[in-house]
Structures are given as C-alpha cells and as structure tokens.
Write a protein that holds these residues in place. Structure first.
Motif, PDB file in Angstrom:
ATOM      1  N   UNK A  20      -7.682  -0.876  11.612  1.00 24.78           N
ATOM      2  CA  UNK A  20      -9.049  -1.275  10.882  1.00 24.78           C
ATOM      3  C   UNK A  20      -9.272  -0.445   9.870  1.00 24.78           C
ATOM      4  N   UNK A  21      -8.387   0.503   9.454  1.00 22.55           N
ATOM      5  CA  UNK A  21      -8.571   1.411   8.240  1.00 22.55           C
ATOM      6  C   UNK A  21      -7.769   0.891   6.990  1.00 22.55           C
ATOM      7  N   UNK A  22      -8.356   1.150   5.913  1.00 23.94           N
ATOM      8  CA  UNK A  22      -7.853   0.806   4.613  1.00 23.94           C
ATOM      9  C   UNK A  22      -7.195   2.256   4.020  1.00 23.94           C
ATOM     10  N   UNK A  23      -6.083   2.426   3.933  1.00 31.81           N
ATOM     11  CA  UNK A  23      -5.195   3.622   3.553  1.00 31.81           C
ATOM     12  C   UNK A  23      -4.380   3.507   2.113  1.00 31.81           C
ATOM     13  N   UNK A  24      -5.114   3.777   1.105  1.00 28.77           N
ATOM     14  CA  UNK A  24      -4.414   3.586  -0.122  1.00 28.77           C
ATOM     15  C   UNK A  24      -3.996   4.778  -0.719  1.00 28.77           C
ATOM     16  N   UNK A  25      -2.336   4.569  -1.215  1.00 30.25           N
ATOM     17  CA  UNK A  25      -1.935   5.922  -1.883  1.00 30.25           C
ATOM     18  C   UNK A  25      -1.077   5.345  -3.026  1.00 30.25           C
ATOM     19  N   UNK A  26      -1.609   5.958  -4.160  1.00 26.89           N
ATOM     20  CA  UNK A  26      -1.262   5.415  -5.256  1.00 26.89           C
ATOM     21  C   UNK A  26       0.070   6.309  -5.848  1.00 26.89           C
ATOM     22  N   UNK A  27       0.990   6.394  -4.954  1.00 26.71           N
ATOM     23  CA  UNK A  27       2.180   7.217  -5.030  1.00 26.71           C
ATOM     24  C   UNK A  27       3.593   6.788  -5.013  1.00 26.71           C
ATOM     25  N   UNK A  28       4.657   7.509  -5.410  1.00 25.88           N
ATOM     26  CA  UNK A  28       5.990   6.915  -5.251  1.00 25.88           C
ATOM     27  C   UNK A  28       6.273   6.444  -3.791  1.00 25.88           C
ATOM     28  N   UNK A  29       5.417   7.085  -2.581  1.00 25.37           N
ATOM     29  CA  UNK A  29       5.826   6.887  -1.200  1.00 25.37           C
ATOM     30  C   UNK A  29       4.656   6.048  -0.756  1.00 25.37           C
ATOM     31  N   UNK A  30       4.036   5.035  -1.562  1.00 18.75           N
ATOM     32  CA  UNK A  30       2.806   4.302  -1.156  1.00 18.75           C
ATOM     33  C   UNK A  30       3.635   3.090  -0.623  1.00 18.75           C
ATOM     34  N   UNK A 332       8.907   1.428  -8.888  1.00 21.08           N
ATOM     35  CA  UNK A 332       8.474   0.000  -9.274  1.00 21.08           C
ATOM     36  C   UNK A 332       7.401  -0.308  -8.189  1.00 21.08           C
ATOM     37  N   UNK A 333       6.714  -1.564  -8.369  1.00 23.10           N
ATOM     38  CA  UNK A 333       5.742  -2.051  -7.387  1.00 23.10           C
ATOM     39  C   UNK A 333       6.367  -2.211  -6.068  1.00 23.10           C
TER      40      UNK A 333
END
Length: 433
Positions: A20-30, A332-333
């Motif tokens: 139920x969490x939203x975890x956003x990481x704008x990183x190379x390891x996202x 890349x995406x």
C-alpha cells in the motif's frame, strides 16, 4: 518503521504493491513495481541445484522467475521478453577465460609480430617504457613470436598483461578513462590481430579443453612464470541460466574478454553468439585488427571504451535495446533495462545497478561492488559466496566512505549513492567459512 525502510523492505520481497506504499526513486537503481505472480507460477521452470546458495537467495531468484517469466500473469512493461544479463569470468565460471586464452597463445606461439615491429601499434595506451621493453624482449623474427621457447618474450608479454607493468616494474599503460577501459583486458583482444574470428575461436576452444580437463588447483608454466591453469563452470549458474531461458527470459552474457573467446565458452551454457557481448575487434579483409569497435559516442577504432564498468551499460543498451549515440551511455527507462543481472567485480557495477528486479553478486571482495551490494538501498541486491573456493570474511570493513570508488582518472574516493550521499563502510557478512 519509517517510510524509507518500509519501501526497501517491500522491494526486497518484490511485493511493493501489497504494502500500500508508493515508493519513488529517481535513480539508476529505481525499479518498476513487479508484476503479480499468478496461479500458473507452479508450472514455471524450477531451479534444481540447491547447494551453494546463501540464505534465501535461491528462493528469491525462483520468485523472480515465477513473476517475470512466461508463466507469470504480468509482462515487463512492453518488452518482448524480460532480459537477464550475466558477466562471465568468475560469475558463470571459476577463473578467467581471457587468462586461459592468453596463456595458451603464449605457450603455442600464436601472437603475431606487431605491425612494423612497433608495439605502440598494439595499444594506444601502451607507455614508451613498455613498448621498449617488449621490443627488446621480443625482437621481430617472423610472422609470429616464438613465445613457446623464448621465455624472455613470454615473460614480458605475460607481465604487461597480468600485472600492467613491465618485468622491470614500469607502468605499461597510461591515459585511460578508468570507468570505461581496462587496457590489459583490451590488449588480449588487440594481440589477436591478424587472425580470423574462426581461428581465434579455435584457439579459445583448445584453451577451454585444456583448462576444463586440468585438475582444480593446476598451475601452468608460461615463460618462467606459473599461472592458474584450470577453469570450471558453476553448476548453480548453469542451472540458473537454463531455468531463465526455459521461463522465457532473453539471457545475455556481457564479458570483458574478447567476444570470440566468450562465445566459445558461453555456448556450453546455452547462450548463443548473438546473445554474447564481449570486446569486439574491428575487422579488415576477414582478419581481426588491433583496433576495437566503439559504443555510444565512441567510434570504431577510437579504442576508448570496452565492456568494462560504464562500457558494459553502453554495450547492453546498444546491442540489446537498440539505443544509439550518446543515449546508449546513459541509464535508460525501466522498460529498457534488464530485469536481472549477475556479476562479481567492480567492472560489473553499472549494468548491475541498472537491473530492475534482482542483482546477484558473487563476493570476491571487490570494494565498490560490495559497498553497493551490502548498502542494498532498494533491497534488490543478493550477495552469495563464490560457489567454488569461496573467499573468507574480509577482516576489515570495506572502505566505502573513503577509497572504495575509482574515479575516471584512477584516483580513489568515497562510494556515493545516486543522491550524492556517501555509503558508510560495510562489514563483510556473506562469505565462505
């Protein structure tokens, strides 16, 4: 438990959606949320080799296969097949097939005399002292150098290749980008100049036969020196590659050994030449040259990037996903990145970080790799001891906060996360007895 820790814990079991969490990481390891595993998971191909896997690593690998494979209910966000990428030397096998091939070439006098007897022609990064030492030890006496009987010549080449120094202690290479190029690895490919790809594959096959037949622990004599003379496939990695393939993954080998050499070895685990990426020579008139193929913004013959650290990312982006130009050198995406990656060394850092589901690391006590794996910021790193002759616990923590990272100019510095924060020193907790 705070949000950051809850996100990491959720990612660790590939079940972000269930928290139920939203975890956003704008990183190379996202990573993108993992597709849900459906009722067909029980029919998924199953890993069969259990010994050698640490903790719940095998179970987590199986869950990834069940989730992303052909029997899972989800798909990898538009990709035709999920991709799994493996380093080769000391990841799929024990020891190094590049070494095995180089030493075979020396013992069988298969290295050609440099063009114009100028050793600088073999590598633009070769130093003057190294070129002079090689010219002195290996006078031009014919089309190939008599390294089988000329121990001075064999010793000099072996020293430059293995140690990066001359037998007199001078640095053999200089002027490289340490995040894109390992000139000693490249030099092996460059020393195959003058032979055809088919001939080099024949040399690699002969070296493979010898090294697989040799008892574990065998040393071979090259010149006056002794070097490792045996190689073994890891049963666990054979099994993993087989299972991934049966589950519908596109499995690639990405090696810092010459591509024809890697192809010979990878064939035996079911990875064909089209799925094997290594150091690639430019060819001319059907023969390999001492110039190397480029990637991204690096043109053929520039010789400044091989399948090494950031170069492995570039070659995967280019050869697997068709990304060209400067974009191939960048992260890349998520839908254009491998789901899974496996490696054992700092040379594998970039393509491991790009993997979106799991990243398997065999512990060879490599500083930057182990710093990132033990830091495990998103919970998707798996650390496993080597399957044959695993290393014992490193007595001191990895120097992540001070000297664990190698800069482009070769200087050492702290290992940083994508957000710029420094990874603290890490204890070695997953190792052999």
């Amino acid at each position: 438990m705070n949000l950051k820790r809850r996100c990491a814990a959720a990612a660790a079991v590939l079940a972000v959606a269930a928290t139920g969490l939203v975890c956003v990481q704008a990183t190379a390891e996202a990573t993108q949320p993992a597709p849900a595993t459906g009722s067909r998971a029980g029919k998924c191909p199953t890993l069969t080799v259990s010994p050698g896997w640490y903790g719940d690593n095998r179970a987590r690998l199986q869950k990834m296969i069940d989730t992303y494979g052909r029997c899972g209910d989800g798909s990898h966000q538009g990709a035709a097949k999920p991709v799994a990428a493996f380093d080769w030397d000391n990841t799929v096998i024990k020891n190094d097939v590049g070494d095995a091939t180089m030493f075979w070439l020396l013992r069988n006098s298969k290295i050609r005399t440099p063009r114009g007897a100028d050793w600088h022609s073999t590598s633009r990064y070769l130093t003057d002292p190294a070129a002079k030492a090689l010219a002195k030890a290996c006078p031009a006496t014919g089309a190939t150098l008599p390294t089988r009987r000329d121990t001075d010549c064999a010793d000099e080449i072996a020293s430059v290749y293995s140690e990066g120094t001359t037998t007199g202690g001078d640095a053999a290479f200089a002027g490289i980008d340490h995040r894109r190029m390992e000139p000693q690895y490249a030099w092996l490919a460059q020393l195959t100049r003058g032979w055809s790809t088919r001939q080099v594959k024949g040399f690699a096959a002969a070296a493979r036969k010898e090294n697989l037949a040799a008892p574990v622990g065998t040393e071979q004599q090259v010149g006056t020196g002794k070097f490792t003379g045996w190689v073994r496939y890891y049963d666990q990695q054979r099994d993993l590659i087989r299972t991934l393939g049966k589950a519908g993954f596109d499995v690639y080998v990405v090696s810092a050994s010459p591509e024809p050499v890697a192809e010979v070895w990878a064939k035996s685990v079911g990875v064909d030449a089209r799925h094997t990426i290594g150091i690639r020579n430019v060819t001319a008139h059907g023969k390999l040259t001492a110039r190397l193929a480029g990637c991204g913004t690096v043109k053929d013959g520039d010789d400044s990037m091989i399948t090494y650290i950031d170069g492995k990312r570039c070659w995967i982006n280019q050869e697997v996903y068709g990304v060209r130009g400067a974009a191939a050198e960048k992260v890349q995406p998520a839908h254009k990145r491998q789901v899974f990656a496996a490696g054992d060394s700092d040379t594998d850092i970039s393509f491991l970080r790009d993997a979106t589901a799991l990243r398997l690391v065999l512990n060879r006590n490599k500083n930057e790799l182990m710093c990132r794996a033990y830091d495990n910021g998103d919970g998707r790193w798996l650390v496993n001891p080597m399957f044959i002759e695993p290393k014992g616990r490193l007595a001191k923590p990895y120097p992540c906060a001070s000297t664990g990272y190698t800069e482009r100019d070769g200087k050492e510095g702290p290992v940083r996360r994508t957000d710029g924060s420094v990874i603290p020193d890490q204890k070695d907790t997953v190792h052999g007895s």
